[in-house]
Scaffold this motif. Sequence first.
Motif, PDB file in Angstrom:
ATOM      1  N   VAL A   1       0.832  -1.203   0.000  1.00  0.00           N
ATOM      2  CA  VAL A   1       0.000   0.000   0.000  1.00  0.00           C
ATOM      3  C   VAL A   1       0.869   1.257   0.000  1.00  0.00           C
ATOM      4  O   VAL A   1       1.770   1.408   0.832  1.00  0.00           O
ATOM      5  CB  VAL A   1      -0.939   0.041   1.225  1.00  0.00           C
ATOM      6  CG1 VAL A   1      -1.783   1.322   1.204  1.00  0.00           C
ATOM      7  CG2 VAL A   1      -1.844  -1.191   1.250  1.00  0.00           C
ATOM      8  N   GLY A   2       0.587   2.160  -0.946  1.00  0.00           N
ATOM      9  CA  GLY A   2       1.221   3.465  -0.985  1.00  0.00           C
ATOM     10  C   GLY A   2       0.153   4.536  -1.085  1.00  0.00           C
ATOM     11  O   GLY A   2      -0.872   4.336  -1.741  1.00  0.00           O
ATOM     12  N   VAL A   3       0.384   5.677  -0.438  1.00  0.00           N
ATOM     13  CA  VAL A   3      -0.608   6.740  -0.397  1.00  0.00           C
ATOM     14  C   VAL A   3       0.035   8.064  -0.803  1.00  0.00           C
ATOM     15  O   VAL A   3       1.059   8.466  -0.237  1.00  0.00           O
ATOM     16  CB  VAL A   3      -1.226   6.885   1.008  1.00  0.00           C
ATOM     17  CG1 VAL A   3      -2.315   7.960   1.001  1.00  0.00           C
ATOM     18  CG2 VAL A   3      -1.793   5.554   1.493  1.00  0.00           C
ATOM     19  N   GLY A   4      -0.575   8.730  -1.771  1.00  0.00           N
ATOM     20  CA  GLY A   4      -0.159  10.074  -2.146  1.00  0.00           C
ATOM     21  C   GLY A   4      -1.017  11.074  -1.405  1.00  0.00           C
ATOM     22  O   GLY A   4      -2.246  10.981  -1.414  1.00  0.00           O
ATOM     23  N   ILE A   5      -0.374  12.021  -0.731  1.00  0.00           N
ATOM     24  CA  ILE A   5      -1.111  12.981   0.105  1.00  0.00           C
ATOM     25  C   ILE A   5      -0.837  14.412  -0.357  1.00  0.00           C
ATOM     26  O   ILE A   5       0.216  14.706  -0.915  1.00  0.00           O
ATOM     27  CB  ILE A   5      -0.743  12.843   1.596  1.00  0.00           C
ATOM     28  CG1 ILE A   5       0.732  13.214   1.838  1.00  0.00           C
ATOM     29  CG2 ILE A   5      -1.025  11.430   2.077  1.00  0.00           C
ATOM     30  CD1 ILE A   5       1.107  13.297   3.298  1.00  0.00           C
ATOM     31  N   PRO A   6      -1.781  15.323  -0.117  1.00  0.00           N
ATOM     32  CA  PRO A   6      -1.599  16.725  -0.499  1.00  0.00           C
ATOM     33  C   PRO A   6      -0.786  17.481   0.545  1.00  0.00           C
ATOM     34  O   PRO A   6      -1.243  18.453   1.148  1.00  0.00           O
ATOM     35  CB  PRO A   6      -3.035  17.243  -0.576  1.00  0.00           C
ATOM     36  CG  PRO A   6      -3.749  16.451   0.472  1.00  0.00           C
ATOM     37  CD  PRO A   6      -3.118  15.072   0.457  1.00  0.00           C
ATOM     38  N   GLY A   7       0.421  17.003   0.800  1.00  0.00           N
ATOM     39  CA  GLY A   7       1.286  17.593   1.809  1.00  0.00           C
ATOM     40  C   GLY A   7       2.557  16.780   1.900  1.00  0.00           C
ATOM     41  O   GLY A   7       2.958  16.135   0.941  1.00  0.00           O
ATOM     42  N   ALA A   8       3.189  16.797   3.050  1.00  0.00           N
ATOM     43  CA  ALA A   8       4.432  16.056   3.249  1.00  0.00           C
ATOM     44  C   ALA A   8       4.483  15.547   4.677  1.00  0.00           C
ATOM     45  O   ALA A   8       3.717  15.984   5.544  1.00  0.00           O
ATOM     46  CB  ALA A   8       5.639  16.953   2.959  1.00  0.00           C
ATOM     47  N   ILE A   9       5.417  14.613   4.916  1.00  0.00           N
ATOM     48  CA  ILE A   9       5.634  14.099   6.258  1.00  0.00           C
ATOM     49  C   ILE A   9       6.840  14.815   6.859  1.00  0.00           C
ATOM     50  O   ILE A   9       7.932  14.814   6.280  1.00  0.00           O
ATOM     51  CB  ILE A   9       5.876  12.576   6.247  1.00  0.00           C
ATOM     52  CG1 ILE A   9       4.668  11.851   5.626  1.00  0.00           C
ATOM     53  CG2 ILE A   9       6.131  12.071   7.649  1.00  0.00           C
ATOM     54  CD1 ILE A   9       3.371  12.062   6.347  1.00  0.00           C
ATOM     55  N   SER A  10       6.647  15.437   8.002  1.00  0.00           N
ATOM     56  CA  SER A  10       7.721  16.171   8.661  1.00  0.00           C
ATOM     57  C   SER A  10       8.814  15.212   9.118  1.00  0.00           C
ATOM     58  O   SER A  10       8.535  14.213   9.785  1.00  0.00           O
ATOM     59  CB  SER A  10       7.175  16.933   9.868  1.00  0.00           C
ATOM     60  OG  SER A  10       8.226  17.447  10.664  1.00  0.00           O
TER      61      SER A  10
ATOM     62  N   ARG B   1      -0.082  -3.572   8.378  1.00  0.00           N
ATOM     63  CA  ARG B   1       1.009  -3.767   7.416  1.00  0.00           C
ATOM     64  C   ARG B   1       1.718  -2.423   7.203  1.00  0.00           C
ATOM     65  O   ARG B   1       1.166  -1.379   7.527  1.00  0.00           O
ATOM     66  CB  ARG B   1       0.463  -4.307   6.094  1.00  0.00           C
ATOM     67  CG  ARG B   1      -0.257  -3.271   5.254  1.00  0.00           C
ATOM     68  CD  ARG B   1      -0.993  -3.863   4.079  1.00  0.00           C
ATOM     69  NE  ARG B   1      -2.245  -4.487   4.491  1.00  0.00           N
ATOM     70  CZ  ARG B   1      -3.160  -4.943   3.633  1.00  0.00           C
ATOM     71  NH1 ARG B   1      -2.939  -4.851   2.329  1.00  0.00           N
ATOM     72  NH2 ARG B   1      -4.278  -5.475   4.065  1.00  0.00           N
ATOM     73  N   PRO B   2       2.924  -2.456   6.645  1.00  0.00           N
ATOM     74  CA  PRO B   2       3.598  -1.193   6.327  1.00  0.00           C
ATOM     75  C   PRO B   2       2.830  -0.419   5.260  1.00  0.00           C
ATOM     76  O   PRO B   2       2.228  -1.005   4.347  1.00  0.00           O
ATOM     77  CB  PRO B   2       4.965  -1.640   5.788  1.00  0.00           C
ATOM     78  CG  PRO B   2       5.144  -3.033   6.301  1.00  0.00           C
ATOM     79  CD  PRO B   2       3.769  -3.627   6.356  1.00  0.00           C
ATOM     80  N   VAL B   3       2.828   0.900   5.382  1.00  0.00           N
ATOM     81  CA  VAL B   3       2.201   1.786   4.403  1.00  0.00           C
ATOM     82  C   VAL B   3       3.191   2.892   4.065  1.00  0.00           C
ATOM     83  O   VAL B   3       3.761   3.517   4.970  1.00  0.00           O
ATOM     84  CB  VAL B   3       0.898   2.406   4.949  1.00  0.00           C
ATOM     85  CG1 VAL B   3       0.318   3.417   3.958  1.00  0.00           C
ATOM     86  CG2 VAL B   3      -0.130   1.318   5.255  1.00  0.00           C
ATOM     87  N   GLN B   4       3.407   3.109   2.779  1.00  0.00           N
ATOM     88  CA  GLN B   4       4.312   4.169   2.330  1.00  0.00           C
ATOM     89  C   GLN B   4       3.507   5.417   1.987  1.00  0.00           C
ATOM     90  O   GLN B   4       2.458   5.324   1.341  1.00  0.00           O
ATOM     91  CB  GLN B   4       5.098   3.711   1.102  1.00  0.00           C
ATOM     92  CG  GLN B   4       5.954   2.477   1.328  1.00  0.00           C
ATOM     93  CD  GLN B   4       7.013   2.690   2.382  1.00  0.00           C
ATOM     94  OE1 GLN B   4       7.646   3.739   2.445  1.00  0.00           O
ATOM     95  NE2 GLN B   4       7.210   1.693   3.237  1.00  0.00           N
ATOM     96  N   LEU B   5       3.998   6.585   2.398  1.00  0.00           N
ATOM     97  CA  LEU B   5       3.354   7.857   2.087  1.00  0.00           C
ATOM     98  C   LEU B   5       4.316   8.766   1.336  1.00  0.00           C
ATOM     99  O   LEU B   5       5.526   8.746   1.584  1.00  0.00           O
ATOM    100  CB  LEU B   5       2.912   8.570   3.379  1.00  0.00           C
ATOM    101  CG  LEU B   5       1.471   8.362   3.857  1.00  0.00           C
ATOM    102  CD1 LEU B   5       1.239   6.919   4.230  1.00  0.00           C
ATOM    103  CD2 LEU B   5       1.168   9.278   5.041  1.00  0.00           C
ATOM    104  N   ALA B   6       3.784   9.568   0.432  1.00  0.00           N
ATOM    105  CA  ALA B   6       4.597  10.562  -0.282  1.00  0.00           C
ATOM    106  C   ALA B   6       3.690  11.690  -0.748  1.00  0.00           C
ATOM    107  O   ALA B   6       2.468  11.518  -0.887  1.00  0.00           O
ATOM    108  CB  ALA B   6       5.324   9.936  -1.475  1.00  0.00           C
ATOM    109  N   ASN B   7       4.291  12.832  -0.998  1.00  0.00           N
ATOM    110  CA  ASN B   7       3.571  13.967  -1.563  1.00  0.00           C
ATOM    111  C   ASN B   7       2.965  13.576  -2.907  1.00  0.00           C
ATOM    112  O   ASN B   7       3.557  12.821  -3.677  1.00  0.00           O
ATOM    113  CB  ASN B   7       4.543  15.135  -1.726  1.00  0.00           C
ATOM    114  CG  ASN B   7       3.937  16.306  -2.449  1.00  0.00           C
ATOM    115  OD1 ASN B   7       4.143  16.470  -3.644  1.00  0.00           O
ATOM    116  ND2 ASN B   7       3.192  17.122  -1.746  1.00  0.00           N
ATOM    117  N   ASP B   8       1.771  14.098  -3.215  1.00  0.00           N
ATOM    118  CA  ASP B   8       1.094  13.690  -4.447  1.00  0.00           C
ATOM    119  C   ASP B   8       1.859  14.102  -5.708  1.00  0.00           C
ATOM    120  O   ASP B   8       1.815  13.391  -6.723  1.00  0.00           O
ATOM    121  CB  ASP B   8      -0.347  14.221  -4.483  1.00  0.00           C
ATOM    122  CG  ASP B   8      -0.464  15.692  -4.141  1.00  0.00           C
ATOM    123  OD1 ASP B   8       0.559  16.395  -4.081  1.00  0.00           O
ATOM    124  OD2 ASP B   8      -1.607  16.150  -3.918  1.00  0.00           O
TER     125      ASP B   8
END
Length: 311
Positions: A77-86, A115-122
Amino acid sequence: MATLRFGIDLGGTKIEILGLLVLEDGTNKVVYQKRIATPKGDYHATVQAIAQLVLDAENELKSDSQLNPIINLPGLVGVGIPGAISSKTGKVKNANSTWLIGEDLQGDLQNALSRPVQLANDANCFALSEAVDGAASGSDIVFGVIIGTGCGGGVVVNGQILNGVNAIAGEWGHNPLPWQTASDVALACYCGLNGCNETFLSGSGFEQHFLQRTGLAKTAEQIVALSEQGDVDAEQLMQDYMTWLAKGLASVINILDPDVIVLGGGMSNIERIYREVPKLWHNWVFSDAVDTQLKPPKFGDASGVRGAAWL
């Protein structure tokens, strides 16, 4: 066994999930796709909605007699978000969807899905999608540009997102438009500064400039249509816009020297940009020749969610 990757595009109004089946020979195909409304303003409901989308998708794919024997579940699972992770707190920052700010979205999603989830800026997801198997496939350095409601960007080097120590690599929208002239009116930006690239190059900035010049409130699409019909004011703004875009991208080329720049967002649909901007940017690029290519996205609006799957 084939690998199943889920990409999530978390937007302010909709959440989209895409299931990408990556086969053993490296090829891939979309096997699942769905959109739902974002629970705007409700963080916990947003987390639950994302988790439920993934679980529902897996249950549906399990029941597919053709796919079930070859897929490896649970999916990545990967998630694109309208922001960033500090990098300081591990929590969301700089998000247009303000109810996400200050929340441990990654940790909460990992707990919800076990489970692990990856996040990144959209914008990073957009750049990654186009670098992996999109318009810039095979390129060493890719700059993915978003020129829509706002103005963002993402950098991919050798197939990997470049985040930076402050998690803001590629955020060229809040650099000032370079080489401004007396006729380039610097508008106020929501970030608190004046003359940011975003105020010149975003669709909303484009509309503001037309309103300021003519007193007419028009959408970006209407302004482009007027320019094509020979309207003098609209055509002058289009010419200025392409000069602004050439300047903004030239400053990126001078620092990053990308093989390919891929444009996304509503303004990227203006076809003449791809012909005319590369004819202009050599005026500001510090080189005797500019071999950087300017391309539209291969996957269009789906690039963000595909990039999330590739995380």
